[in-house]
Each structure stands twice: as structure tokens, then as C-alpha cells.
Enzyme design. Structure first.
Site, PDB file in Angstrom:
ATOM      1  N   HIS A 185      59.477  22.612 -37.312  1.00 57.89           N
ATOM      2  CA  HIS A 185      58.451  22.865 -36.304  1.00 57.89           C
ATOM      3  C   HIS A 185      58.403  21.757 -35.253  1.00 57.89           C
ATOM      4  O   HIS A 185      57.341  21.184 -34.985  1.00 57.89           O
ATOM      5  CB  HIS A 185      57.075  23.045 -36.975  1.00 57.89           C
ATOM      6  CG  HIS A 185      56.231  24.068 -36.301  1.00 57.89           C
ATOM      7  ND1 HIS A 185      54.942  23.845 -35.926  1.00 57.89           N
ATOM      8  CD2 HIS A 185      56.525  25.330 -35.896  1.00 57.89           C
ATOM      9  CE1 HIS A 185      54.459  24.929 -35.342  1.00 57.89           C
ATOM     10  NE2 HIS A 185      55.405  25.845 -35.311  1.00 57.89           N
ATOM     11  N   HIS A 220      47.426  17.998 -41.479  1.00 55.71           N
ATOM     12  CA  HIS A 220      48.823  18.460 -41.363  1.00 55.71           C
ATOM     13  C   HIS A 220      49.123  19.288 -42.620  1.00 55.71           C
ATOM     14  O   HIS A 220      48.439  20.279 -42.880  1.00 55.71           O
ATOM     15  CB  HIS A 220      49.707  17.225 -41.185  1.00 55.71           C
ATOM     16  CG  HIS A 220      51.131  17.462 -40.789  1.00 55.71           C
ATOM     17  ND1 HIS A 220      51.622  18.678 -40.399  1.00 55.71           N
ATOM     18  CD2 HIS A 220      52.203  16.601 -40.734  1.00 55.71           C
ATOM     19  CE1 HIS A 220      52.917  18.580 -40.115  1.00 55.71           C
ATOM     20  NE2 HIS A 220      53.297  17.322 -40.318  1.00 55.71           N
ATOM     21  N   GLY A 256      43.039  25.223 -42.325  1.00 54.70           N
ATOM     22  CA  GLY A 256      43.937  26.368 -42.163  1.00 54.70           C
ATOM     23  C   GLY A 256      43.703  27.100 -40.853  1.00 54.70           C
ATOM     24  O   GLY A 256      44.292  28.146 -40.619  1.00 54.70           O
ATOM     25  N   HIS A 259      45.324  24.822 -34.111  1.00 55.02           N
ATOM     26  CA  HIS A 259      46.651  24.212 -34.004  1.00 55.02           C
ATOM     27  C   HIS A 259      46.740  23.439 -32.704  1.00 55.02           C
ATOM     28  O   HIS A 259      46.207  23.882 -31.688  1.00 55.02           O
ATOM     29  CB  HIS A 259      47.754  25.288 -34.044  1.00 55.02           C
ATOM     30  CG  HIS A 259      49.095  24.726 -34.357  1.00 55.02           C
ATOM     31  ND1 HIS A 259      49.908  24.181 -33.394  1.00 55.02           N
ATOM     32  CD2 HIS A 259      49.745  24.593 -35.531  1.00 55.02           C
ATOM     33  CE1 HIS A 259      51.008  23.748 -33.970  1.00 55.02           C
ATOM     34  NE2 HIS A 259      50.946  23.978 -35.264  1.00 55.02           N
ATOM     35  N   ASP A 310      49.230  27.476 -42.691  1.00 57.83           N
ATOM     36  CA  ASP A 310      48.748  27.007 -43.994  1.00 57.83           C
ATOM     37  C   ASP A 310      47.754  27.952 -44.662  1.00 57.83           C
ATOM     38  O   ASP A 310      47.647  27.967 -45.888  1.00 57.83           O
ATOM     39  CB  ASP A 310      48.095  25.619 -43.842  1.00 57.83           C
ATOM     40  CG  ASP A 310      49.124  24.537 -43.607  1.00 57.83           C
ATOM     41  OD1 ASP A 310      50.179  24.601 -44.248  1.00 57.83           O
ATOM     42  OD2 ASP A 310      48.877  23.641 -42.788  1.00 57.83           O
ATOM     43  N   ARG A 354      59.235   3.521 -28.826  1.00 51.91           N
ATOM     44  CA  ARG A 354      58.291   2.405 -28.762  1.00 51.91           C
ATOM     45  C   ARG A 354      57.415   2.600 -27.529  1.00 51.91           C
ATOM     46  O   ARG A 354      57.735   2.093 -26.447  1.00 51.91           O
ATOM     47  CB  ARG A 354      59.072   1.095 -28.692  1.00 51.91           C
ATOM     48  CG  ARG A 354      58.352  -0.169 -29.085  1.00 51.91           C
ATOM     49  CD  ARG A 354      57.211  -0.470 -28.200  1.00 51.91           C
ATOM     50  NE  ARG A 354      56.607  -1.768 -28.467  1.00 51.91           N
ATOM     51  CZ  ARG A 354      55.388  -2.074 -28.036  1.00 51.91           C
ATOM     52  NH1 ARG A 354      54.653  -1.193 -27.358  1.00 51.91           N
ATOM     53  NH2 ARG A 354      54.900  -3.285 -28.286  1.00 51.91           N
TER      54      ARG A 354
HETATM   55  N1  CMC Z   1      37.613  24.337 -37.783  1.00 50.93           N
HETATM   56  C1  CMC Z   1      36.582  24.195 -36.967  1.00 50.93           C
HETATM   57  N2  CMC Z   1      36.689  23.731 -35.706  1.00 50.93           N
HETATM   58  C2  CMC Z   1      37.910  23.432 -35.279  1.00 50.93           C
HETATM   59  C3  CMC Z   1      39.054  23.568 -36.080  1.00 50.93           C
HETATM   60  C4  CMC Z   1      38.862  24.052 -37.377  1.00 50.93           C
HETATM   61  N3  CMC Z   1      39.907  24.209 -38.192  1.00 50.93           N
HETATM   62  N4  CMC Z   1      40.150  23.202 -35.389  1.00 50.93           N
HETATM   63  C5  CMC Z   1      39.719  22.825 -34.183  1.00 50.93           C
HETATM   64  N5  CMC Z   1      38.374  22.956 -34.131  1.00 50.93           N
HETATM   65  C6  CMC Z   1      37.521  22.652 -32.993  1.00 50.93           C
HETATM   66  C7  CMC Z   1      37.155  21.175 -33.022  1.00 50.93           C
HETATM   67  O1  CMC Z   1      36.009  20.914 -33.766  1.00 50.93           O
HETATM   68  C8  CMC Z   1      36.982  20.917 -31.539  1.00 50.93           C
HETATM   69  O2  CMC Z   1      35.738  21.442 -31.139  1.00 50.93           O
HETATM   70  P1  CMC Z   1      34.834  20.702 -30.062  1.00 50.93           P
HETATM   71  O3  CMC Z   1      35.675  20.704 -28.805  1.00 50.93           O
HETATM   72  O4  CMC Z   1      33.612  21.537 -30.007  1.00 50.93           O
HETATM   73  O5  CMC Z   1      34.623  19.326 -30.603  1.00 50.93           O
HETATM   74  C9  CMC Z   1      38.065  21.760 -30.908  1.00 50.93           C
HETATM   75  O6  CMC Z   1      38.269  22.849 -31.813  1.00 50.93           O
HETATM   76  C10 CMC Z   1      39.382  21.020 -30.716  1.00 50.93           C
HETATM   77  O7  CMC Z   1      39.790  20.497 -31.993  1.00 50.93           O
HETATM   78  P2  CMC Z   1      40.690  19.225 -32.197  1.00 50.93           P
HETATM   79  O8  CMC Z   1      40.607  18.789 -33.623  1.00 50.93           O
HETATM   80  O9  CMC Z   1      40.401  18.205 -31.148  1.00 50.93           O
HETATM   81  O10 CMC Z   1      42.100  19.855 -31.868  1.00 50.93           O
HETATM   82  P3  CMC Z   1      43.471  19.171 -32.145  1.00 50.93           P
HETATM   83  O11 CMC Z   1      44.448  19.808 -31.279  1.00 50.93           O
HETATM   84  O12 CMC Z   1      43.366  17.686 -32.115  1.00 50.93           O
HETATM   85  O13 CMC Z   1      43.703  19.529 -33.696  1.00 50.93           O
HETATM   86  C11 CMC Z   1      44.222  20.489 -35.689  1.00 50.93           C
HETATM   87  C12 CMC Z   1      44.528  20.458 -34.197  1.00 50.93           C
HETATM   88  C13 CMC Z   1      45.267  21.332 -36.391  1.00 50.93           C
HETATM   89  C14 CMC Z   1      44.267  19.092 -36.276  1.00 50.93           C
HETATM   90  C15 CMC Z   1      42.818  21.112 -35.882  1.00 50.93           C
HETATM   91  O14 CMC Z   1      42.782  22.429 -35.411  1.00 50.93           O
HETATM   92  C16 CMC Z   1      42.368  21.040 -37.319  1.00 50.93           C
HETATM   93  O15 CMC Z   1      41.869  19.991 -37.759  1.00 50.93           O
HETATM   94  N6  CMC Z   1      42.565  22.130 -38.113  1.00 50.93           N
HETATM   95  C17 CMC Z   1      42.246  22.112 -39.508  1.00 50.93           C
HETATM   96  C18 CMC Z   1      43.368  21.449 -40.307  1.00 50.93           C
HETATM   97  C19 CMC Z   1      44.597  22.309 -40.366  1.00 50.93           C
HETATM   98  O16 CMC Z   1      44.503  23.512 -40.638  1.00 50.93           O
HETATM   99  N7  CMC Z   1      45.761  21.691 -40.186  1.00 50.93           N
HETATM  100  C20 CMC Z   1      47.053  22.390 -40.245  1.00 50.93           C
HETATM  101  C21 CMC Z   1      47.719  22.357 -38.912  1.00 50.93           C
HETATM  102  S1  CMC Z   1      49.033  23.502 -38.658  1.00 50.93           S
HETATM  103  C22 CMC Z   1      50.219  23.369 -39.873  1.00 50.93           C
HETATM  104  C23 CMC Z   1      50.536  21.981 -40.296  1.00 50.93           C
HETATM  105  O17 CMC Z   1      50.828  21.099 -39.479  1.00 50.93           O
HETATM  106  O18 CMC Z   1      50.513  21.748 -41.490  1.00 50.93           O
END
Ligand code: CMC
Length: 376
Positions: A185, A220, A256, A259, A310, A354
Site C-alpha cells: 500500500h 495503522h 477500522g 483513511h 481493517d 532526512r
Molecule cells: N472515527 C471517528 N472519527 C474519525 C475517524 C474514526 N475512525 N477517523 C477520522 N475521524 C475524524 C477525526 O476525529 C477528525 O475529526 P475532526 O476534524 O472533527 O477532529 C477527522 O475525521 C480527521 O481525522 P484524522 O485522524 O485527523 O485523519 P487522519 O488522516 O490523520 O487519520 C486515520 C487517518 C486512519 C489515522 C484515522 O481515520 C483513524 O484514526 N482511523 C481509525 C484507525 C484505523 O482504522 N486505522 C487503520 C487505517 S487504514 C489501514 C491500515 O493502515 O492499517
């Protein structure tokens, strides 16, 4: 300076790759140009590994030769078996793989006698043996044999070691598809970690060990285990609806979902969802599947967030009878294929990774002799 900072490196193009396309406008997720839908429908995990490592689909002969090579590399050295036995029963299995990979690097170092291709194949073949040897030893099954000749593929070998008997064709195919979907990925956190380590001219095992460490976190790879725990907390769709809404109102993350790159859905999710559905009807566990669908519906209505790979992988593994604590290690076994391809690619055209940081600390100040410090 502040304006140019992208927290979490969001949207930054940090290098070139010819391995996969993720979230590119008008393009599916592809591995070496082949659509994930075609691969999940038609290929086996071993074909996909070959494709990732050698940049072409194998012929029938090449594939069977490749499978034979992998099968011949499953054996655990005695010293590694001893280490696995010493790792406590309540250890997170990701730490087992991290330690096992690192230990293998001391026993079979990358020292000029072993090519990077050999180490890649060795790791792909031995990681399932490591995981299941440690797991079964601490389940009281003693030192299990990990070199079975009868199971030709990684999926069938892994399930046989777990179940203690051969899996059905459906179970093997479900795991094979999950492994295909997780294999690669682009510049995700763990792959990028592997590339950063590789860019310092460190060795192969260090890069893979670093990848395992980065994958472990719940943002992740660890999300699959967290998602399963979350789904299993609910006993009905009504409870799930209420519970998820309550979590969202407290600004809690629902594992889950969401993204960094896919804002309109993860193409892998629909594929693995079909497998979860298929297995749920065969195992008679339809309530869990309905709960998962309700969570998906609420997440879309409330947050416009889609499940990532996931979420339904967790259910698929669960219906395969795989203990939750082994979900993320399965991700390691699959993603090792992508990590190895990226290590090859980084090495072929290396430049030290870096970046720089914006400094937000104190302004320069005079050194304070120890006797004059107040301790505040
Ligand atoms: N549940 C609730 N709210 C969410 C979620 C979620 N799973 N994901 C994003 N949001 C909200 C977050 O609270 C934020 O809202 P606000 O703008 O109101 O504060 C907004 O969406 C943006 O979220 P972010 O965390 O800043 O987005 P990001 O691009 O940094 O994070 C992510 C991406 C995957 C870390 C995040 O969506 C997340 O934490 N998901 C849950 C964990 C997860 O399922 N991870 C697996 C990722 S994909 C496969 C892999 O790599 O393994």
C-alpha cells in the site's frame, strides 16, 4: 515556514515508486499495474508476492518453483526456537515477530553470503512458522513441526498450524484474499519506516523489524484487533447504533474507519466484506455481521466515514476462528511482501531520507551552572 508544514506529512510526495498506486484519481489500487480487484479475484498470494518482488506475474513453472523455494525456507533454527519458548505467554504477538525477526538477523545476517532476495523469501516463509510455533508452544502444544510438505501455500500452512489439521478450501481462499489485500500500500507508515531505515544503508532485518514496530499501532495495522474488540462489545444492532453514536459524541475514534488517503472509500473493504459475509452465513454468526453493517451505516450517516481494509478483515479472521491477538501479525506476514519490494526499490536508487523540522523551542539562552539552578 509554518504555512508549508503538513502535519503527519499529509499529501506530501516523499519519493517515487513503481510498486503500487493508492488513491490516484481515476486509478484503482494497483500492484505493479494490476488492479486489486483482478488480483483478489484471480491470483494467489504467492503470485502476488512474486509480482511485487520481481515486477512481473510468474509463469506456471516460475510460480511452482517459487512456492517450492518458500516451502524449503519454513524451518526455525534451534536457537530461534529457544528464544520463542522464552518469550512470555502474555506477550503481544507483534512483539514476538519483532523479536523473532531481529533474532533471525543475528543467526542469518545479511553479510554478503545471502542476497536480499533470499532474505525476503526466508522472512515470508518463516514468519508464519515463528508466530504459530510461539503461539502453540504457549497453548501447551509443545514444539510443533513447522516444515510440513503437504501444505503448499502460506495461507494453508498457516491455517494448518493454527487448527492442527488441514483447513477447507474456502477457509484457505478467504485468508489468501486477505493476504493479497494487505500485501502492499505505497508509502503507508510502516513501509515508509522500512524505506527510512533502508535509506541509511542499514540491513534488511533492521528495516523489516522497524516495519513491524510501526504496523503495531492501532492507527495503522493494529486497527483490525481494535475493530474486532469494538464489534464484539455489542450484542445487537440497536446496541451497536447507540454505542457508536455515544462514542462519536465523545469524539472517540471508531477503529477500522477513515483513511489518510481514501476519502471516498477503501477499495479493499468491499472485497473483504464479501468474504466476511460469505463466512458469516457459513458459520452461522450472522448477528456479528449485521452489527458490523450497522456500524458502517452509522459511521456514514454521522461522519461520512467509510470502513478501511481493517474493519471487515477483522470479521473475516474472526469467522476463520483466528484469535484476535493474531490479526495484526497476519498483516505483518502479508505486508512483508510490500516491505521487501520497497526495500529493493529504495536500494536501487537510494538517497538518505532526512527531512527538516520547524524549530518551535526556546530562544538561545546562557548555560546555567548546576549550583545556580532552582529546580523549577
Ligand atoms: N472515527 C471517528 N472519527 C474519525 C475517524 C474514526 N475512525 N477517523 C477520522 N475521524 C475524524 C477525526 O476525529 C477528525 O475529526 P475532526 O476534524 O472533527 O477532529 C477527522 O475525521 C480527521 O481525522 P484524522 O485522524 O485527523 O485523519 P487522519 O488522516 O490523520 O487519520 C486515520 C487517518 C486512519 C489515522 C484515522 O481515520 C483513524 O484514526 N482511523 C481509525 C484507525 C484505523 O482504522 N486505522 C487503520 C487505517 S487504514 C489501514 C491500515 O493502515 O492499517
Amino acid at each position: 515556514m509554518t504555512e508549508s508544514i503538513k502535519e503527519g506529512l499529509e499529501g506530501i510526495i516523499a519519493g517515487k515508486t513503481a510498486i503500487s498506486t493508492v488513491g490516484k484519481e481515476g486509478l484503482d489500487l494497483t500492484y505493479r499495474g494490476y488492479s486489486i480487484h483482478d488480483l483478489a479475484q484471480n491470483a494467489t498470494f504467492e503470485e502476488v508476492v512474486f509480482l511485487l518482488l520481481y515486477n512481473r506475474l510468474p509463469t506456471r513453472n516460475q510460480l511452482s518453483g517459487f512456492i517450492d523455494q518458500l516451502n524449503s525456507l519454513r524451518e526455525l533454527p534451534a536457537a530461534l526456537q529457544s528464544v520463542l519458548k522464552l518469550i512470555p505467554q502474555d506477550t503481544n504477538p507483534m512483539d514476538v515477530l519483532r523479536t523473532g525477526c531481529s533474532m533471525l538477523g543475528t543467526l542469518e545476517p545479511e553479510d554478503g553470503h545471502r542476497t536480499q532476495e533470499h532474505i525476503a523469501k526466508r522472512l515470508l516463509a518463516i514468519l508464519p512458522s515463528m508466530l504459530l510455533f510461539w503461539y502453540q508452544y504457549h497453548q501447551g502444544k509443545g514444539s510443533i513441526e513447522t516444515t510440513s510438505e503437504s501444505e503448499k501455500t502460506i495461507a494453508s500452512h498457516l491455517l494448518h498450524l493454527l487448527y492442527g489439521h488441514p483447513a477447507t478450501a474456502d477457509q484457505i481462499r478467504a485468508l489468501d484474499v486477505a493476504l493479497i489485500l494487505h500485501a502492499e500500500h505505497e508509502f503507508n507508515a510502516s513501509t515508509f519506516t522500512c524505506r527510512v531505515i533502508t535509506s541509511t544503508l542499514s540491513d534488511f532485518y533492521s528495516a523489516i523489524t522497524g516495519g513491524i514496530c510501526a504496523l503495531r499501532g492501532p492507527l495503522h495495522g493494529g486497527a483490525d484487533e481494535a475493530a474486532m474488540e469494538q464489534i464484539s462489545k455489542f450484542h445487537s444492532v440497536e446496541e451497536a447504533e447507540e454505542g457508536i453514536k455515544a462514542m462519536l459524541s465523545k469524539k472517540e475514534k471508531v477503529m477500522g474507519f477513515g483513511h489518510r488517503v481514501y476519502k471516498y472509500g477503501d477499495p479493499r473493504s468491499e472485497i473483504i466484506k464479501q468474504w466476511a459475509k460469505n463466512l458469516s452465513s457459513k458459520t452461522g454468526s450472522q448477528v456479528l455481521f449485521s452489527i458490523a453493517e450497522k456500524i458502517e451505516e452509522v459511521m456514514f450517516k454521522e461522519k461520512h466515514l467509510y470502513p478501511n481494509v481493517d474493519f471487515y478483515s477483522a470479521l473475516t479472521y474472526h469467522f476463520l476462528g483466528i484469535p484476535t491477538l493474531l490479526f495484526t501479525p497476519l498483516f505483518v506476514i502479508s505486508r512483508t511482501a510490500g516491505w521487501c519490494a520497497h526495500i529493493f526499490e529504495q536500494r536501487a536508487n537510494n538517497r538518505l531520507i532526512r527531512p527538516i523540522a520547524e524549530y518551535v523551542g526556546p530562544l538561545p539562552m546562557p548555560y546555567i551552572p548546576i549550583e545556580q539552578r532552582t529546580g523549577l
